[in-house]
Design an enzyme around this catalytic site. Structure first.
Site, PDB file in Angstrom:
ATOM      1  N   GLU A 216      13.068   6.512   3.400  1.00  0.00           N
ATOM      2  CA  GLU A 216      12.259   6.842   2.226  1.00  0.00           C
ATOM      3  C   GLU A 216      12.087   8.343   2.068  1.00  0.00           C
ATOM      4  O   GLU A 216      12.139   8.872   0.973  1.00  0.00           O
ATOM      5  CB  GLU A 216      10.866   6.186   2.315  1.00  0.00           C
ATOM      6  CG  GLU A 216      10.884   4.683   2.126  1.00  0.00           C
ATOM      7  CD  GLU A 216      11.237   3.928   3.393  1.00  0.00           C
ATOM      8  OE1 GLU A 216      11.377   4.588   4.446  1.00  0.00           O
ATOM      9  OE2 GLU A 216      11.355   2.695   3.346  1.00  0.00           O
TER      10      GLU A 216
ATOM     11  N   HIS B 221       2.415  -4.630   3.484  1.00  0.00           N
ATOM     12  CA  HIS B 221       3.117  -4.831   2.219  1.00  0.00           C
ATOM     13  C   HIS B 221       2.170  -5.127   1.062  1.00  0.00           C
ATOM     14  O   HIS B 221       2.526  -5.808   0.123  1.00  0.00           O
ATOM     15  CB  HIS B 221       4.117  -5.995   2.337  1.00  0.00           C
ATOM     16  CG  HIS B 221       5.261  -5.745   3.257  1.00  0.00           C
ATOM     17  ND1 HIS B 221       5.151  -5.867   4.626  1.00  0.00           N
ATOM     18  CD2 HIS B 221       6.546  -5.368   3.007  1.00  0.00           C
ATOM     19  CE1 HIS B 221       6.320  -5.583   5.180  1.00  0.00           C
ATOM     20  NE2 HIS B 221       7.180  -5.263   4.232  1.00  0.00           N
TER      21      HIS B 221
END
Lengths: 328, 372, 318
Positions: A63, A132
């Site tokens: 990322e 998440h």
């Protein structure tokens, strides 16, 4: 008026991407699994088939690298869209977002633009668990230089996606996992939705609810229920946190005198605190009751469904709180 | 511990209910068993008690909102710190000021409407005064200026009546008249007066005219007692009693003898209208010779009025209606009018009073005399 | 030895050296805000690499980036003024030493965050690849960056996508005060290239001609679409980490003295004269010219007015 079709939120967002990628060849799209696979949530479905590896490129789980690349590409004249998929994973890239993307235009004295879109899905969709499910969009709002977008409908996600890609600065584009496969009306034809324009989803006169993302849907459900009890609720969806449409919120509070802010994120030091402070300061004499906030409990996100339900604001909780607000 | 207060099931058929009245507000302390609210169902109103001792930590529905049985409508807790409830709103430490709580909005509205916050009952949490409370106070405000005048007017009337009752020796004379001829003449004149003066000719107008004619005939009645002597009047001014929205008023028609009945009717109508709007000039209520009080429209058959000093007398008229009457030795049913004249004995004796009443009676029973 | 090249390289290095010393001098007089990290001793790397770059190629730099900025073409006056925080600086004085940006010559910033420039350079290369315009990006970083995620992710991405970017590590043996060997098992940075499937080469970073040669090859490879290269330049900073750090608390005076003998500018001068490529007088002339240039830059920056507070809110959003 162009006709509306009923399509999935995720399809609408892809349409927005597709249209902008067709319009401008410098727009490219990177992220994990967003190529042939079409994205974990089908959030890039069809892009790779149309634009190929050159402009739609699968990424390793990097990322930081992805967003850093996005920054560099944007500085060098391209218009990247970096798909982080789960908002939680953006943490790996925070340095590139906060220290680089957000500051470069300012620090360069306007010489360099960073037209970067970082896209991710936030929130809980049935026990997605602690890694998440987060909704810390307010952190980005706190950083000068970043725009923060939270679309809550199929129409909005398409219109706002196009605006995000056309924006010359860094935009954090945050969808909600729950929305992806939900259908909604979307006009045909070209349209965009400007930043800084809230949507008054429902007009009312007794209480204003300011709600973000999925909480907009909950607020609308609660409002329908409360209507039967004779309580008229106005629901405002800001759509963009930065820039924030202060005017619409203040006008609503001037009218109703009561404000409830509903956020899936924690209330403490979250965006709801900003909205509450804004109203307390600028609509003080219109308040007939203290500003109220409903947010997630101040805990990490539990996996267990019972605990998760206890942690997050529910439609019932909104209804109960509005009743209390009206009586206070 | 925190008790959940729910809408109770009172009887097997009850599915929903509302709080008729909260007996405690959020923030109040409460004892176990102390009544907390009154439940209203379609069948019954019933007090519900608190299951525990502590504080009413919140009130979740307003009065009269209907909710299903089992809905949580309040909490009673040990302390004002609420237990963590799923997605509970953020509790902040409320800094309590001395004096009543007022919402900023209420304060602003009170300022705009000129309402004094003191004394307004607050319907909000912790007794907070809210906008609706301010508006309620504003809408129910007493009509200050009229009250004052009503109060002083009432006082004046009271004073006058006291004076009359205390200082004016009064006696009353009664006559029952055949009002048939009067009715007939009135009917004939209705249309003409309507078109000429735009007013509806009433029995009051005839009575006033009759009194005016009578005063000319019996000038001794047109006088007033002034401390130690009878002071004759110039001019014939007749007052007629009427009830405005707030009080008794007696406008006076000046020179009633010089007005043909149609003009007198119009004058009567004008003064009535002004009286009802509270626009009578005090000079329009002065210097009456005597007063007519007609309660016929209210179904009163006959009554005795109180002399309004310094006037010489007051004529009380009752309802014109069918009554048994003797004409030429025969018992018939006639529309009759009962008059009661009350006289200030210092101004007139019985005979003078009787003559005056007789003159009135004749003018009523032979309405053509009003033309003379 | 090609004279033009030697002359150009010499001038470039002299410019950097004199600039840095003048900055140091000015800073020590107390008129400059913030803090600075001087490039003295490492000039050969910037000079040798940037000689191959046009204004349409991109460079990302570090907190020790004045040298990269000048070598890439940031105007000397505006660079001096920027470090001084004056509005006449290349970024209106808003960035200062560690945030120098000049898109006119593809300089994508010195950077206060170690290693952050590595993926940014990869991104710039992605943009040029997308356009297919044949331009490249170069990322400069130190030994302190090579253990950071950004190094790993930025280089892997460049390699996997075969992007036109060259990664240049200036290994001066210390990251702030921490010796590289104390916190790294494999101190041969160039061998990391193999981990990503790209060529990795280690060179004497104080030999400007060697830097120039190797960099040239790497840049040509990148332009030809053959992907990235990792070049490890062994070099040294005789001064402290930042101006104010004597640099002797964690290094021996012997070590410093030894490296001073390998000063890149002295070496080039000596080689140039010895090989006959250039005369001493010519070198001196260059030195003097650069002296004037730097003096003018100093005067330019000194005379510039202070910033207008009203501009503080400009350019937050594009």
């Amino acid at each position: 008026m162009p006709e509306d079709r009923s399509i999935q939120y995720v399809e609408a967002s892809v349409e927005g991407l597709q249209e902008e990628m067709r319009l401008n060849s410098s727009v490219f799209y990177i992220g994990q699994g967003i190529g042939a696979r079409g994205g974990n949530f089908k959030q890039s479905k069809g892009l790779w088939e149309e634009f190929g590896d050159k402009r739609v490129r699968d990424m390793p789980i990097s990322e930081l690298g992805q967003v850093g690349m996005g920054v560099g590409a944007a500085m060098a004249g391209a218009r990247p869209v970096v798909d982080i998929v789960f908002l939680d994973m953006i943490m790996e890239a925070m340095g590139q977002i906060v220290e680089q993307a957000a500051t470069i235009h300012y620090t360069s004295n306007g010489k360099i633009k960073v037209p970067l879109v970082v896209r991710a899905a936030m929130g809980s969709a049935r026990c997605t668990g602690p890694h998440h499910s987060r909704c810390f969009y307010s952190w980005f709002a706190h950083i000068p230089g970043l725009k923060v977008v939270l679309p809550s409908s199929a129409t909005d996600v398409k219109g706002l996606m196009k605006t995000a890609i056309r924006d010359d600065g860094p935009v954090i584009f945050i969808e909600h996992k729950f929305f992806y496969n939900k259908k909604g009306p979307v006009p045909t034809g070209e349209f965009t939705i400007p930043f800084g324009q809230a949507n008054v989803c429902r007009k009312g006169k007794d209480v204003t609810i300011l709600a973000m993302s999925l909480m907009v849907w909950h607020a609308m459900d609660a409002a329908a229920q409360l209507e039967k009890e004779g309580i008229s609720v106005e629901v405002i969806d800001p759509r963009t946190i930065v820039p924030f449409d202060e005017q619409t919120l203040l006008e609503s509070v001037h009218k109703t005198g009561r404000l409830l802010i509903v956020d899936e994120a924690q209330s403490f030091c979250g965006f709801s605190a900003e909205a509450a402070a804004m109203v307390a300061s600028k609509a003080f004499d219109s308040l007939d009751a203290p500003v109220s906030r409903l947010g997630a409990l101040h805990t990490p996100h539990p996996f267990n469904p019972v605990l998760e339900a206890a942690m997050l604001p529910s439609v019932d909780a909104i209804v109960t709180e509005v009743r209390r607000l009206v009586a206070s | 511990m925190t008790h959940e207060i729910v809408m109770p099931q009172l009887g097997i058929t009850m599915t929903e209910g509302s709080v008729l009245r909260w007996l405690k507000a959020a923030g109040d302390s409460i004892e176990k068993g102390e009544p907390l609210f009154i439940v209203q169902t379609d069948k019954v109103d019933m007090e519900v008690e608190s299951p525990g001792k502590g504080f009413v930590t919140d009130v979740l529905i307003q009065e009269e909102v209907v909710v299903p049985v089992g809905t949580v409508i309040a909490h009673v807790g040990d302390s004002m710190a609420k237990a963590a409830v799923a997605a509970a709103p953020v509790e902040s430490v409320r800094v309590r000021r001395n004096g009543p709580l007022v919402s900023p909005r209420a304060r602003r509205v009170a300022s705009e409407l000129g309402v004094d916050l003191a004394g307004i009952p607050g319907s909000g949490e912790f007794g907070r005064i809210r906008e609706c409370d301010v508006r309620a106070m504003f809408n129910n405000r007493p009509q200050k200026s009229e009250d004052r005048s009503a109060t002083s007017a009432r006082k004046r009337i009271a004073e006058k009546m006291e004076e009359s009752a205390g200082t004016v020796p009064q006696f009353s004379l009664r006559r029952e008249l055949d009002a048939g001829p009067l009715s007939a003449v009135r009917d004939q004149l209705l249309a003409v007066v309507e078109s000429r003066e735009g007013v509806r000719l009433s029995f009051t107008d005839f009575l006033l005219k009759a009194m005016a004619v009578a005063l000319k005939e019996v000038p001794g009645m047109n006088a007033s007692w002034q401390k130690d002597h009878i002071e004759p009047r110039t001019g014939i001014n007749l007052g007629f009693a009427l009830q405005s929205p707030t009080r008794l008023l007696v406008p006076v028609i000046t020179g009633a003898d010089q007005l043909p009945i149609s003009r007198l009717a119009r004058r009567r109508s004008e003064l009535s209208a002004k009286a009802k709007e509270g626009k009578l000039d005090p000079r329009e209520m002065q210097d009456g010779s005597c007063t007519l009080s007609n309660l016929g429209a209210f179904g009163v058959d006959e009554f005795q009025a109180i002399v309004n000093p310094p006037e010489s007398c007051i004529l009380a008229a009752g309802r014109i209606g069918p009554r048994p009457f003797v004409i030429d030795g025969q018992l018939v049913v006639r529309p009759t009018l009962r008059l009661t004249l009350t006289v200030d004995h210092r101004v007139a004796d019985g005979v003078l009073g009787a003559k005056f009443l007789d003159a009135i009676a004749k003018a009523i029973e032979q309405p053509l005399l009003l033309l003379a | 030895m090609p004279v033009d090249l030697v002359s150009a390289l010499y001038r470039s290095m002299q410019r950097m050296r004199q600039f840095e010393l003048k900055i140091q001098h000015t800073y020590r007089s107390g008129v400059m805000p913030g803090f600075i990290h001087l490039y003295v001793g490492e000039e050969a790397v910037a000079a040798g690499v940037c000689a191959h770059l046009s204004k349409d190629d991109y460079v990302t730099s570090t907190h020790r980036g004045h040298g990269h900025a000048l070598a890439k073409g940031v105007p000397v006056n505006e660079a001096f003024a920027e470090i001084w925080g004056k509005p006449s600086g290349i970024n209106g004085g808003r960035g200062g030493s560690m945030h120098i940006y000049d898109p006119a010559c593809g300089f994508l910033g010195t950077n206060g965050i170690v290693a952050a420039g590595i993926p940014i350079a990869t991104g710039a290369a992605m943009a040029t690849a997308l356009r297919g315009d044949g331009h490249v990006a170069v990322s400069f970083f130190g030994d302190g960056a090579v253990n950071n995620c950004a190094f790993h992710e930025g280089i892997n991405l460049a390699a996997a996508l075969l992007l036109p970017v060259v990664f240049v590590c200036e290994n001066n043996l210390y990251a702030t005060e921490t010796p590289f060997h104390r916190v790294t098992k494999n101190t041969n940075v160039s061998t990391r290239g193999a981990a990503y499937g790209i060529p990795g080469i280690r060179i004497d970073g104080n030999d400007v001609l060697e830097v120039h040669r190797v960099a040239g090859e790497a840049i040509a490879r990148a332009r030809a679409g053959e992907g990235p290269t990792l070049i490890e330049c062994e070099t040294y900073r005789p001064l402290g980490h930042f101006e104010g750090d004597p640099g002797t608390g964690y290094r021996s005076k012997d070590e410093i003295a030894e490296w001073k003998l390998r000063d890149p500018i002295d070496r080039l001068a000596k080689n140039a004269v010895q090989s006959g490529a250039m005369k001493e007088a010519e070198l001196l002339k260059i030195e003097r010219e650069v002296e004037l240039e730097i003096e003018a830059a100093y005067e330019f920056a000194k005379a510039s007015p202070e910033a207008d507070p009203a501009t503080v809110t400009h350019f937050v959003y594009a």
